[in-house]
Design a protein around this motif. Structure first.
Motif, PDB file in Angstrom:
ATOM      1  N   LEU A 119      -3.600   4.204   8.571  1.00 50.51           N
ATOM      2  CA  LEU A 119      -4.460   3.178   9.162  1.00 50.51           C
ATOM      3  C   LEU A 119      -5.554   2.752   8.173  1.00 50.51           C
ATOM      4  N   ALA A 120      -6.153   3.706   7.487  1.00 52.38           N
ATOM      5  CA  ALA A 120      -7.211   3.387   6.522  1.00 52.38           C
ATOM      6  C   ALA A 120      -6.690   2.478   5.411  1.00 52.38           C
ATOM      7  N   ARG A 121      -5.499   2.764   4.915  1.00 54.66           N
ATOM      8  CA  ARG A 121      -4.932   1.930   3.853  1.00 54.66           C
ATOM      9  C   ARG A 121      -4.639   0.524   4.350  1.00 54.66           C
ATOM     10  N   ALA A 122      -4.123   0.431   5.562  1.00 53.42           N
ATOM     11  CA  ALA A 122      -3.821  -0.895   6.111  1.00 53.42           C
ATOM     12  C   ALA A 122      -5.100  -1.706   6.322  1.00 53.42           C
ATOM     13  N   ILE A 123      -6.153  -1.060   6.833  1.00 54.53           N
ATOM     14  CA  ILE A 123      -7.432  -1.758   7.039  1.00 54.53           C
ATOM     15  C   ILE A 123      -7.996  -2.245   5.702  1.00 54.53           C
ATOM     16  N   LEU A 124      -7.923  -1.407   4.674  1.00 57.05           N
ATOM     17  CA  LEU A 124      -8.409  -1.817   3.341  1.00 57.05           C
ATOM     18  C   LEU A 124      -7.613  -3.013   2.813  1.00 57.05           C
ATOM     19  N   ASP A 125      -6.298  -2.982   2.974  1.00 58.91           N
ATOM     20  CA  ASP A 125      -5.485  -4.111   2.510  1.00 58.91           C
ATOM     21  C   ASP A 125      -5.905  -5.395   3.209  1.00 58.91           C
ATOM     22  N   HIS A 126      -6.157  -5.330   4.506  1.00 55.94           N
ATOM     23  CA  HIS A 126      -6.564  -6.520   5.251  1.00 55.94           C
ATOM     24  C   HIS A 126      -7.912  -7.049   4.743  1.00 55.94           C
ATOM     25  N   LEU A 127      -8.868  -6.163   4.543  1.00 53.47           N
ATOM     26  CA  LEU A 127     -10.197  -6.590   4.079  1.00 53.47           C
ATOM     27  C   LEU A 127     -10.119  -7.236   2.696  1.00 53.47           C
ATOM     28  N   VAL A 128      -9.308  -6.667   1.807  1.00 57.52           N
ATOM     29  CA  VAL A 128      -9.171  -7.234   0.464  1.00 57.52           C
ATOM     30  C   VAL A 128      -8.480  -8.587   0.526  1.00 57.52           C
ATOM     31  N   GLU A 129      -7.449  -8.715   1.374  1.00 54.55           N
ATOM     32  CA  GLU A 129      -6.749 -10.006   1.506  1.00 54.55           C
ATOM     33  C   GLU A 129      -7.695 -11.093   2.013  1.00 54.55           C
ATOM     34  N   GLU A 130      -8.649 -10.718   2.866  1.00 54.49           N
ATOM     35  CA  GLU A 130      -9.616 -11.680   3.393  1.00 54.49           C
ATOM     36  C   GLU A 130     -10.808 -11.865   2.442  1.00 54.49           C
ATOM     37  N   SER A 131     -10.746 -11.200   1.288  1.00 53.01           N
ATOM     38  CA  SER A 131     -11.815 -11.287   0.282  1.00 53.01           C
ATOM     39  C   SER A 131     -13.173 -10.888   0.846  1.00 53.01           C
ATOM     40  N   ILE A 132     -13.177  -9.812   1.625  1.00 49.99           N
ATOM     41  CA  ILE A 132     -14.409  -9.298   2.230  1.00 49.99           C
ATOM     42  C   ILE A 132     -14.918  -8.130   1.381  1.00 49.99           C
ATOM     43  N   ALA A 133     -16.155  -8.200   0.929  1.00 52.50           N
ATOM     44  CA  ALA A 133     -16.755  -7.105   0.159  1.00 52.50           C
ATOM     45  C   ALA A 133     -16.853  -5.871   1.041  1.00 52.50           C
TER      46      ALA A 133
END
Length: 545
Positions: free
Chosen positions: A183-197
């Motif tokens: 879950l942590a890896r998936a959440i990080l991937d989503h945040l990076v795809e949305e270009s969120i710091a």
């Protein structure tokens, strides 16, 4: 009651002005409060990054504002080239403090406050700062640790955009490690795809490995001292952190057989990774120690250089003072010699006894020899100072040159040029050795004729070389009086009745200075220009009394 109603009526008439004054006082109070706080925290003005910059924030030596002087400064960034920072490391290592420090620095910056950090710190302006830190479990509402964290993450993902900053503590904890790390890896991937710091902390090694392999993510670590097992509270960019679980268990006294069984249960990859991280930590600590030592040596060298410069200036000033004192002493000696010569002349005229003249002449010679105590010697190699750069002479100094000693204004004859850049001279009756950079050629050796050996070229009379002529061509007008007076004193001592001074025609400055000296000398009777065959206006004939 009437008074109160009257006062209330008066205030109501100026209600608008009163509210403006209260608002202005509040604004001023806020400004001064922020200034006092910045001074107390030793805050600095940070740089605001432009919108859309590849770096969301770059914190340099930021200190937690509530920890005071004991706070360990941390440095971390999100960018350039990545939007998510994953911090791993042991418990009590400082992961959560680093997360809180970053959030406080951003909020203080956006509130117009100075931040306790290095002035090189750069921070963007965010539309929102979303944080999930701490444990919000509740038995009453049947909310577990995992549920509370995941509920906050869901809300954050709905609200955050590319103008937001997200701070997540212990992402993926409170449930099965494998599922939590997924879950942590998936959440990080989503945040990076949305270009969120994003800055997250975690204990999952799989999350750190995922950050190391993914574009747009970067690892960071907090560490314990491998020898003392105490936290350093520093954040190291670029490497994942170790868990230190085995080391802490061993330090707390867990039985060796239990520890050995636990190490056997670890996968070979995990053990190899831990060993590699430990080696990197030790090497980094060694490099940092060497860097600190180099900086200390550099500071010591700079301090030594400043001290040496100060001592060189002091020595130079002392040398200048010594030169001035020596020159003044030599001038006094010369004046004493002139006085003695005048006394000899008067006694010789009165007694007409040659023995008196010889005795007095010998006394004058002994007086002149006292100048030897001003003999200049070359300093030892350990004391030698580099001479100041001087303009190059018109030609190299060679043996036989007549030179002027810079600073003394005295002329001397070069007897030899040494291989170490010095020259041996005859200065009056003294033999000295000086650096060639201190000499200026007045008359080259090829222009010095054999007859010039009897010519007076310094302020010290050469009583052993009688002559009827003094050639002062090539000297400065300011030096004429001293040389002419010394020449006349010598001529009077030797009983000469007439002499000649060759001054050349030129501008007439030397001629005028010569005749002024003649008018003031008590031994001069008459003087006139020489016959044309003897130089005409270029020389002056003198009759002595």
């Amino acid at each position: 009651e009437k008074v109160l109603r009257r006062l209330s009526g008066l205030i109501s008439d100026r209600a608008g002005d009163a509210m403006m004054a209260i608002e202005a006082a509040g604004r001023l109070d806020l400004v001064f409060t922020r200034a006092r706080l910045a001074h107390m925290m030793r805050g600095a003005r940070t740089t605001t990054l432009p919108e859309g910059d590849d770096t969301a924030l770059n914190l340099v030596d930021v200190r937690h504002p509530l920890l005071g002087e004991d706070a360990v400064p941390i440095s971390l960034s999100t960018g350039p080239g990545f939007r998510a920072l994953v911090i791993t490391g042991p418990n009590t290592g400082g992961k959560t403090v680093a997360l809180k420090t970053a959030g406080l620095a951003v909020l203080m910056h956006q509130s117009g406050m100075q931040v306790p950090c290095d002035p090189l710190t750069e921070i963007s302006v965010f539309d929102g700062v979303y944080v999930d830190i701490g444990d919000a479990q509740s038995i009453e509402h049947s909310v577990s640790t995992f549920s509370s964290h995941l509920g906050a993450v869901v809300d954050i993902l709905e609200e955050a955009d590319d103008r937001s900053l997200v701070l997540l503590d212990e992402l993926g904890t409170g449930t099965d490690p494998e599922e939590g790390s997924a879950l942590a890896r998936a959440i990080l991937d989503h945040l990076v795809e949305e270009s969120i710091a994003t800055i997250v902390t975690t204990h999952h090694r799989a999350v750190a490995e995922h950050a190391g392999d993914s574009v747009g993510m970067r690892n960071a670590a907090v560490e314990l001292n491998p020898d003392t097992m105490l936290p350093s509270y520093r954040v190291t960019m670029g490497t994942p952190g170790r868990s230190y679980a085995m080391a802490v268990a061993e330090r707390l006294g867990l039985p060796d057989d239990v520890l050995d069984r636990a190490r056997v249960m670890l996968s070979p990859e995990h053990s190899a990774t831990e060993a590699l991280l430990l080696q990197l930590q030790r090497e980094r600590a060694e490099i940092e120690g060497q860097l600190a030592a180099a900086e200390a040596y550099s500071a010591e060298a700079e301090a030594a250089k400043r001290d040496l410069d100060r001592r060189v200036r002091a020595i130079t000033e002392a040398q200048d003072d010594l030169v001035e004192e020596t020159r003044a002493e030599l001038q006094r000696e010369a004046e004493d010699v002139r006085t003695s010569l005048r006394q000899i002349q008067r006694r010789a005229s009165q007694e007409r006894d040659a023995s008196v003249v010889r005795r007095e002449q010998e006394r004058v010679r002994r007086s002149l020899q006292r100048a030897d105590r001003f003999k200049v010697t070359r300093p030892a190699e350990s004391e030698k100072l580099e001479p100041e750069e001087a303009p190059p002479p018109p030609r190299p100094v060679t043996a036989g040159d007549i030179v002027e000693v810079r600073g003394l204004g005295a002329q001397a004859t070069v007897t030899s040029v040494n291989s170490d850049g010095s020259a041996s001279l005859i200065l009056g009756n003294a033999r000295v050795t000086l650096n060639i950079a201190q000499l200026m050629v007045i008359t080259p050796s090829e222009d010095v004729k054999a007859s010039d050996e009897s010519r007076i070229t310094s302020s010290t009379p050469m009583v052993d070389a009688p002559t009827r002529e003094l050639d002062i061509r090539g000297i400065r007008a300011i030096e004429v009086y001293e040389q002419v007076v010394a020449f006349l004193d010598e001529a009077a001592l030797l009983g000469l009745t007439s002499v000649r001074v060759i001054h050349g025609k030129g501008t007439g400055a030397l001629r005028d200075a010569t005749r002024e000296a003649l008018q003031r000398h008590p031994a001069v009777g008459e003087f006139e220009r020489s016959e044309p065959a003897m130089g005409g206006d270029g020389s002056t004939e003198i009759d002595l009394l």
